[in-house]
Scaffold this motif. Structure first.
Motif, PDB file in Angstrom:
ATOM      1  N   ALA A 299     -25.470  -8.728   9.500  1.00  0.00           N
ATOM      2  CA  ALA A 299     -26.549  -7.964   8.862  1.00  0.00           C
ATOM      3  C   ALA A 299     -27.907  -8.612   9.090  1.00  0.00           C
ATOM      4  O   ALA A 299     -28.909  -7.928   9.309  1.00  0.00           O
TER       5      ALA A 299
ATOM      6  N   GLY B 216     -30.376  -6.025  10.957  1.00  0.00           N
ATOM      7  CA  GLY B 216     -31.391  -5.394  10.111  1.00  0.00           C
ATOM      8  C   GLY B 216     -32.738  -5.250  10.803  1.00  0.00           C
ATOM      9  O   GLY B 216     -33.298  -4.135  10.872  1.00  0.00           O
TER      10      GLY B 216
ATOM     11  N   GLN C 170     -22.876  -1.129   8.433  1.00  0.00           N
ATOM     12  CA  GLN C 170     -22.992  -2.387   7.689  1.00  0.00           C
ATOM     13  C   GLN C 170     -21.656  -3.124   7.630  1.00  0.00           C
ATOM     14  O   GLN C 170     -21.518  -4.097   6.903  1.00  0.00           O
TER      15      GLN C 170
END
Length: 373
Positions: free
Chosen positions: A91, A95, A116
Motif C-alpha cells: 500500500a 498509494g 488494496q
C-alpha cells in the motif's frame, strides 16, 4: 479466441469520447454476451511508475474509467483496478502511484475500486518454460480479466503491448527473479507468453491515443497515434501493434513466439472499424538489437560485446541516488556511491530494468564509446 482487432480513431482523452469508443469496442467484441452481473472483473492497467497521465508512461485514466463505466452499464458492480509495478507490492508504494497516474480519480469517477489486497498466490503455468507463477491475488479472485495496456516501445522486448503488460501480474520484487532466470531476450519473451497463457485475459484494450516511441517504456518520447484498440486476443493485438509501429512480427520475440506456438497469425488477423494507422518512421529503442556479436568468432566475441552492445548509462547530473535502479536490478550490479548510481558492467545482464524503473530518466541506453567507460 477471435483474432479480431477493433480499431477506433480517437483523437483525445476527453472522457465522453473515450467512453463512446470503448462502448463501440464492447459491441464489436460481443463482450455483453460474456459479462454478466455478479462477476468480479479485474482491469489491469500499466502503472509502471509514479508518473502523471500526460507523461505517457502509464495507461491513461480516461481509458480505465471508460472500461469501468461500460462494465457498469452491463450491471457489473464489482470492478477492481490492480497492477504491480516494479518495487515493493504494498500500500505504501502503490498509494502514490494510484494518485499520480490518475487511477484514484478514475476509480471515483467510474465506481471501480483500487486494489488494496497485496497478497499473492501460486498458479501452475500453462506454458513451456515456467512450471508455476506467483501472481497477485486480484488475478485469482477475478471472473474476467481485462488487460488495459499502453502502446510503447521497450528496450528489451521492443514492444510493450498486451502480452508484456501482464508482467504486472507478478508481484513487484519477484520480477527481477525472472530477469535473472531468463537474461536473454528470446527466453524472457517466451516466459512472457507462458505468463499470458496462464493469466488468460478475456479482453485487451490498448491506449494508443498518445503512445511512446524511442527508448521506452519510460524514457522515450511521446507520439500522437490517435487510436484505441481492443481484442479478445492479446496475441492478435500485438500483431496489429507491430503494423502500427512498422516492426516486422519476427522482430518482436513475444509476437514471433506466439506465432510459432499457433496463438496468432498474420493471415488470421482481422481488423474491424476504422483503418489501422501505421507509422513507418516510428522510432525504435537504441537497444533494439541487444547484441551485435552473434556472427563474430567466439575468440573475439567478449571484447566485441563490451564495445558494441547497448548498455544502460547513468547520467550523473540527473541521478539523485534514490536507489530505485539498484532495487530493481536482478543481477545486483548497481550500488549507490556518493549519492550517485554506479553500474558494474562486468555483471550487467542488459535487462534494462534500471532504465525502466528510474523515476528521473537518469539512465539512458547507448553503446560503449571507446575509453569512456
Amino acid at each position: 479466441m477471435s483474432d479480431l482487432v477493433s480499431v477506433t480513431h480517437t483523437a483525445s482523452y476527453e472522457q465522453e469520447a473515450v467512453t463512446a469508443a470503448v462502448r463501440t469496442h464492447f459491441h464489436r467484441l460481443g463482450l455483453g454476451e460474456k459479462l454478466r452481473p455478479g462477476m468480479q472483473v479485474l482491469i489491469k492497467p500499466n502503472l509502471l511508475l509514479k508518473r502523471r497521465p500526460e507523461e505517457g508512461t502509464t495507461t491513461h485514466p480516461a481509458l480505465i474509467a471508460a472500461i469501468a463505466l461500460c462494465l457498469r452499464e452491463l450491471g457489473i458492480e464489482d470492478i477492481v483496478i490492480a497492477d504491480s509495478p516494479g518495487g515493493p507490492y504494498a500500500a505504501l508504494s502503490l498509494g502514490p502511484i494510484y494518485e499520480a497516474t490518475g487511477m484514484r480519480a478514475a476509480a471515483q469517477r467510474s465506481g471501480a475500486r483500487l486494489n488494496q489486497d497485496f497478497g499473492s498466490f501460486q498458479r501452475t503455468a500453462a506454458g513451456r518454460l515456467v512450471q508455476s507463477f506467483t501472481l497477485i491475488n486480484p488475478v485469482r479472485d477475478a471472473d474476467f480479466i481485462i488487460d488495459a495496456a499502453k502502446l510503447k516501445t521497450h528496450g528489451m522486448t521492443l514492444l510493450s503491448g498486451a502480452v508484456k503488460n501482464l508482467f504486472g501480474t507478478v508481484p513487484g520484487l519477484m520480477k527481477p527473479e525472472f530477469h535473472w532466470r531468463f537474461p536473454e531476450r528470446e527466453a524472457f519473451c517466451g516466459m512472457l507468453v507462458d505468463l499470458c497463457e496462464t493469466v488468460k485475459p478475456g479482453a485487451v484494450f490498448v491506449d494508443a491515443i498518445t503512445s511512446m516511441e524511442g527508448d521506452g517504456p519510460s524514457g522515450g518520447t511521446l507520439r500522437d497515434t490517435g487510436m484505441l484498440l481492443a481484442s479478445e486476443s492479446p496475441y492478435a493485438m500485438d500483431l496489429a501493434l507491430c503494423r502500427v509501429i512498422g516492426a516486422a512480427p519476427e522482430q518482436v520475440d513475444t509476437v514471433r513466439i506466439s506465432m510459432e506456438r499457433g496463438l496468432c497469425s498474420p493471415e488470421a488477423l482481422t481488423l474491424a472499424g476504422d483503418s489501422l494507422k501505421t507509422f513507418s518512421d516510428y522510432r525504435m529503442p537504441r537497444s533494439r538489437s541487444l547484441s551485435f556479436t552473434e556472427h563474430i568468432p567466439k575468440a573475439l566475441r567478449g571484447a566485441a560485446d563490451r564495445l558494441l552492445t547497448t548498455r544502460p548509462v547513468v547520467q550523473s547530473r540527473r541521478c539523485l541516488g534514490c536507489g530505485k535502479c539498484a532495487e530493481s536490478c536482478p543481477a545486483k550490479t548497481i550500488r549507490i556511491d556518493a549519492g550517485k548510481a554506479r553500474i558494474d558492467y562486468s555483471r550487467c545482464i542488459r535487462c534494462f530494468c534500471c532504465h525502466e524503473m528510474c523515476p528521473f530518466k537518469a539512465i539512458t541506453l547507448r553503446r560503449l564509446k571507446l575509453f569512456n567507460w
